[in-house]
Design an enzyme around this catalytic site. Structure first.
Site: not given
Ligand code: MV4
Length: 449
Positions: A201-202, A275, A288, A292, A338
């Site tokens: 799911k997004y 995360e 994820e 580190r 940063r």
């Molecule tokens: C997502 C998401 C929305 N829904 N997964 C981007 C980095 C990777 N670690 C996973 N990411 C994302 N996964 C679902 N199911 C949106 C992102 C995402 C994001 C996540 C964390 C920090 C910045 C981001 C920028 C764009 C998209």
């Protein structure tokens, strides 16, 4: 404890590790490429050893050269820092094969958590909340379509071997999903040598909240609470803070407890970060695990008083974490900006070259983690981060005011830096209110008509 440690990194994190080793009474050997040969932090190490030319592939990313440097200097252990080889299972394995302690997890733990499908399974089994979606890699299109109908659109396709935002496709309908599955898998195969993809799911409006973990070789694990890293651009964090503003502490505690269970189940030792995305209702979904020490570790050090880099070294040497969960107390609020050698007014174009002016902030509650000194030349070969300004205060408002003050004291030239952007963000009313989402900064920077 180790007698001698090799630092397989550069810049501010190399200096941070030198400092930790010195406080532990451990000798340091710092590697460098010819592009870093005049770097001032090398003088603080007991020894410095050249491992090759500027391009990282021939130096900081070259496993054979790093192992050779470790053998020649007779170190007991290698600290990889962040970036470069820090999350490469083959590097952790090469160290083990040569009987050098890798300061970080085993190749097995790293491999498992680095595979997003495996990692999600481990999370689910430990009760860590994850997004609904496929439980395994997608085998065929019809299966993906079935799952997407079940969880509802939008869905996101991710590469199991991806991470940090690479190899993702958002799909708002079935036609796009069908198309993008093949594209995503081919791209994943090309980029990571592994075409496995999964869907979930997004979530459109989310905050990035991550949990700092420590695990030891005795099977224990603790959490050092969260950091909010939502202020980011192109998957590069810009500001991080702890505690995260407006977070439901009861929900968070449960998530932290389950994350500790997961780290124990993975037999993980060292520092790790879980995360998460947090939705508008304050619910968490794990994305994820970073295996580190992270760039933003100082904000957690300031609110907990625990030195994460020293802890990573002690853990690798076989010591117990030494802190019980009930001893972890959160005090005050910390914010990190940063500082990158980039021009925020010219699309964040890298601004390498000689730093003539480097007038640094100080005073109560101000910490600057940087390897820069006046006259330092920023090499063009590497990441543009030249330092991190971190402040600590009793409350978030006081930390914001302290950061504004520290940024005003900070004078750098003639190269361009992100200090000006930070000044703007610290004054920004949405950021001051707390709880901006992960798309906020990119929306803010979009040229207005
Ligand atoms: C997502 C998401 C929305 N829904 N997964 C981007 C980095 C990777 N670690 C996973 N990411 C994302 N996964 C679902 N199911 C949106 C992102 C995402 C994001 C996540 C964390 C920090 C910045 C981001 C920028 C764009 C998209």
């Amino acid at each position: 404890m180790f007698k001698r440690v090799l630092i397989a990194n550069r810049g501010e994190i190399a200096l941070r590790i030198i400092r930790a080793c010195q406080e532990l009474g451990v000798e340091t050997v710092c590697v460098y490429s010819t592009a870093d040969k005049d770097a001032p932090y090398l003088k603080l190490a007991d020894r410095a050893i050249c491992i090759g030319p500027g391009p990282a592939k021939e130096s900081y990313l070259n496993i054979a050269r790093l192992i050779a440097a470790a053998e020649v200097t007779d170190v007991d252990a290698i600290h990889p820092g962040y970036g470069f080889l820090s999350e490469r299972p083959d590097f952790s394995a090469a160290c083990r094969d040569c009987k050098i302690e890798f300061i970080g997890p085993t190749p097995e733990a790293m491999q498992m958590l680095g595979d997003k499908v495996e990692c999600k399974k481990t999370a689910r089994a430990a009760g860590v909340p994850v997004f609904p979606g496929s439980e395994d890699a997608i085998e065929d299109e019809e299966e993906a379509v079935r799952i997407a109908r079940d969880i509802g659109y939008p869905v996101i396709i991710k590469a199991s071997a991806g991470g940090g935002g690479r190899g993702m496709k958002v799909c708002h309908n079935e036609a796009t999903l069908r198309n993008q599955l093949r594209v995503a898998s081919q791209e994943a195969q090309a980029a990571f040598g592994n075409g496995a993809v999964f869907i979930e799911k997004y979530l459109e409006h989310a905050r990035h909240v991550e949990i700092q973990m420590l695990g030891d070789k005795h099977g224990d694990a603790i959490y050092l609470w969260e950091r909010d890293c939502s202020m980011q651009r192109r998957h590069q964090k810009v500001i991080e803070e702890a505690p995260g503003p407006h977070i439901d502490r009861d929900k968070l505690r449960k998530v932290c407890e389950s994350a500790a269970k997961m780290i124990r189940a993975a037999k993980y030792h060292g520092a790790a970060t879980c995360e998460f995305l947090m939705d508008g209702r304050g619910d968490f979904y794990m994305l994820e695990v970073n295996t580190r020490v992270q760039v933003e570790h100082p904000v957690t050090e300031l609110i907990t008083g625990i030195d994460i880099v020293k802890a990573s070294i002690r853990i690798a040497a076989g010591e117990r974490i030494g802190v019980k969960q009930s001893d972890v107390q959160v005090r005050g609020h910390a914010i990190e900006c940063r500082i990158n050698a980039e021009d925020p007014d010219k699309g964040f174009r890298p601004s390498a070259g000689k730093i003539e002016t480097w007038q640094v902030p100080g005073g109560p509650g101000v910490r600057l983690d940087s390897h820069v000194v006046p006259g330092y030349v920023v090499p063009p070969n590497y990441d543009s981060m030249i330092g991190k300004l971190i402040v600590h205060a009793d409350t978030r408002d006081e930390a914001l005011d302290r950061m504004a003050r520290a940024l005003r004291e900070f004078k750098v030239g003639p190269i361009h830096t992100t200090i000006s952007l930070h000044q703007r963000l610290i004054e920004n009313t949405d950021f001051r209110r707390g709880g901006v989402d992960i798309h906020y900064l990119e929306r803010l920077l979009k040229p207005q008509k």
